[in-house]
Design an enzyme around this catalytic site. Structure first.
Site, PDB file in Angstrom:
ATOM      1  N   GLU A 330     -36.190 -57.795  28.188  1.00 44.09           N
ATOM      2  CA  GLU A 330     -36.019 -58.135  29.590  1.00 44.09           C
ATOM      3  C   GLU A 330     -35.046 -57.151  30.235  1.00 44.09           C
ATOM      4  O   GLU A 330     -33.945 -56.942  29.729  1.00 44.09           O
ATOM      5  CB  GLU A 330     -35.445 -59.547  29.754  1.00 44.09           C
ATOM      6  N   CYS A 331     -35.463 -56.542  31.323  1.00 42.67           N
ATOM      7  CA  CYS A 331     -34.626 -55.655  32.131  1.00 42.67           C
ATOM      8  C   CYS A 331     -33.975 -54.588  31.245  1.00 42.67           C
ATOM      9  O   CYS A 331     -34.633 -53.667  30.807  1.00 42.67           O
ATOM     10  CB  CYS A 331     -33.608 -56.455  32.923  1.00 42.67           C
ATOM     11  N   GLY A 332     -32.683 -54.706  30.940  1.00 48.18           N
ATOM     12  CA  GLY A 332     -32.039 -53.710  30.097  1.00 48.18           C
ATOM     13  C   GLY A 332     -32.685 -53.592  28.736  1.00 48.18           C
ATOM     14  O   GLY A 332     -32.811 -52.492  28.182  1.00 48.18           O
TER      15      GLY A 332
END
Length: 444
Positions: A330-332
């Site tokens: 997720e994201c990073g």
């Protein structure tokens, strides 16, 4: 036996961000804890940073409550985390009535929606800088804006002098609003900020001292007896929500670069019988090969690009794991699954290469807001076609995204979002998936 009533609660809210709401919240948690009270903290809306501070100040896990992303059953079950406590304190987000234009699962995400749903009165934190009696007009407008939201009183922040305090109190008395506290200006306990919000709790070497100072400020300047007496609740206790874990044994990246996991998800995974096995990519640790899934949460990998690029055991271990098992980011975590991250200085740091994604911070662009997603491809814990609710908050730009899209993603208005996530089947049969949005809940 199920308790018949929920503990009384309050929402600590404000007209806008930047009023000192988080400092007041931490001071209240510390001061009430010093009194021997058990206080359960909550955070309204999608936020990873504030709950970590709440946990340190209160000694209890702070849980996010989000009326846009969560249905009423999930909200009621998570609110029941407060059972057994003496008092509930929930920190609002942005301004009290600030939310999205279109209602989600239960509301717009505004703190006012949560206050109305739970029957928690609101304590307004009003920044009196540069004004006096006018602060009362602002508070009165907030108190009258919605009939289903009760304002219990006001804590006036950043008061410059006794004369200033007298003028503000006169205005509040005229407006008929109880003043629960008046806090003088004290910049030494202001919370440091970063482009994505407050600096993380683990990055604050003097956090305990900061919380102690905030607690002392509150003890000296807030009528805690009146504040406690103002608390109330109309919530009905409910069973914790059932959350499907992504696997039975979950290898979870967990360090300063990958720290954004909602407590309610971890609690739900464990309640379902799953085992969470943390590992640190920054310490060059690979995921446990005995796990059946790997989850890479969001965080700040762009601040640790050089370290991650040199973490050879982590990178090779993750690639070996991903050959035959699912990995989701997720994201990073999604960015770390890609080919490279380009930092703000323009330096390219190679990542794990499970996906072809290349992201850059060289030219910052804000991506912020709630997200709805319908999965084109299953991810651990959710089937193809499953509907998810979450949020996106980052400043990275996609340079390359060659893999198949993971989901059809829309914002809170129903408009399509180009950041669809990615999916790639590895040669050994393992499935690698990633998204820019952080999962909050499955859509009901």
């Amino acid at each position: 036996m199920t308790p018949r009533s929920a503990p009384p609660g309050l929402i600590i809210a404000a007209p806008a961000s930047g009023t000192g709401k988080t400092t007041v919240m931490l001071g209240l948690l510390a001061a009430l804890r010093d009194r021997g009270l058990v206080v359960q903290p909550f955070k309204n809306g999608p936020d990873y940073i504030d709950p970590a501070f709440h946990r340190v100040a209160s000694g209890r896990e702070s849980v996010n409550l989000d009326t846009w992303a969560m249905g009423p059953g999930m909200l009621a079950g998570l609110a029941s985390t407060g059972q057994g406590s003496d008092l509930v304190l929930a920190e609002g987000s942005m301004g009290l009535f600030d939310g999205v234009a279109r209602k989600g699962a239960t509301g717009t995400g505004a703190g006012a929606d949560l206050a109305a749903l739970m029957g928690w009165p609101v304590v307004l934190v009003i920044d009196a800088s540069g004004q006096a009696q006018t602060a009362a007009a602002v508070a009165l407008g907030l108190a009258r804006f919605r009939s289903d939201v009760q304002v219990a009183g006001v804590i006036v922040n950043r008061v410059a002098s006794p004369r200033h305090e007298a003028l503000v109190r006169a205005g509040m008395a005229e407006a008929g609003l109880p003043v629960l506290g008046v806090l003088p200006k004290r910049g030494a306990i202001a919370m440091p900020e970063r482009h994505l919000g407050l600096v993380q709790a683990e990055e604050q070497p003097a956090l305990q001292a900061l919380i102690s100072d905030a607690g002392q400020l509150v003890r000296e300047n807030v009528d805690l007896d009146a504040l406690i007496a103002a608390a109330a609740s109309t919530a009905t206790p409910a069973a914790p929500p059932r959350i499907t874990p992504p696997g039975q044994r979950i290898a979870l990246a967990r360090d300063a670069a990958f720290s954004f996991v909602y407590p309610h998800l971890l609690q739900g995974w464990r309640a379902a019988g799953a085992e969470v096995i943390p590992f640190s990519p920054l310490a060059d640790q690979p995921p446990d090969p005995s796990a059946d899934v790997c989850w890479l949460p969001g965080g700040y990998p762009e601040l640790h690009g050089a370290t991650l690029a040199q973490a050879h055991r982590f990178r090779s271990g993750l690639r070996a794991f991903a050959e035959t098992k699912p990995v989701h980011g997720e994201c990073g975590g999604y960015m770390a699954m890609g080919e490279a991250i380009i930092d703000k200085e323009g330096i390219r740091h190679p990542m794990t290469g499970l996906l072809g994604l290349v992201t850059s911070y060289e030219k910052r662009k804000m991506h912020l807001g709630y997200r709805s997603a319908v999965l084109r491809q299953a991810i651990p814990g959710h089937v193809t076609g499953g509907a998810l609710r979450g949020h996106e908050f980052h400043y990275s730009t996609i340079v390359t995204q060659p893999d198949a899209p993971l989901a059809d993603v829309t914002d809170a208005n129903g408009d399509p979002v180009p950041e669809t996530g990615s999916t790639r089947l590895q040669p050994g049969g393992g499935l690698s998936t990633g998204t820019f949005f952080h999962l909050i809940a499955g859509a009901s």
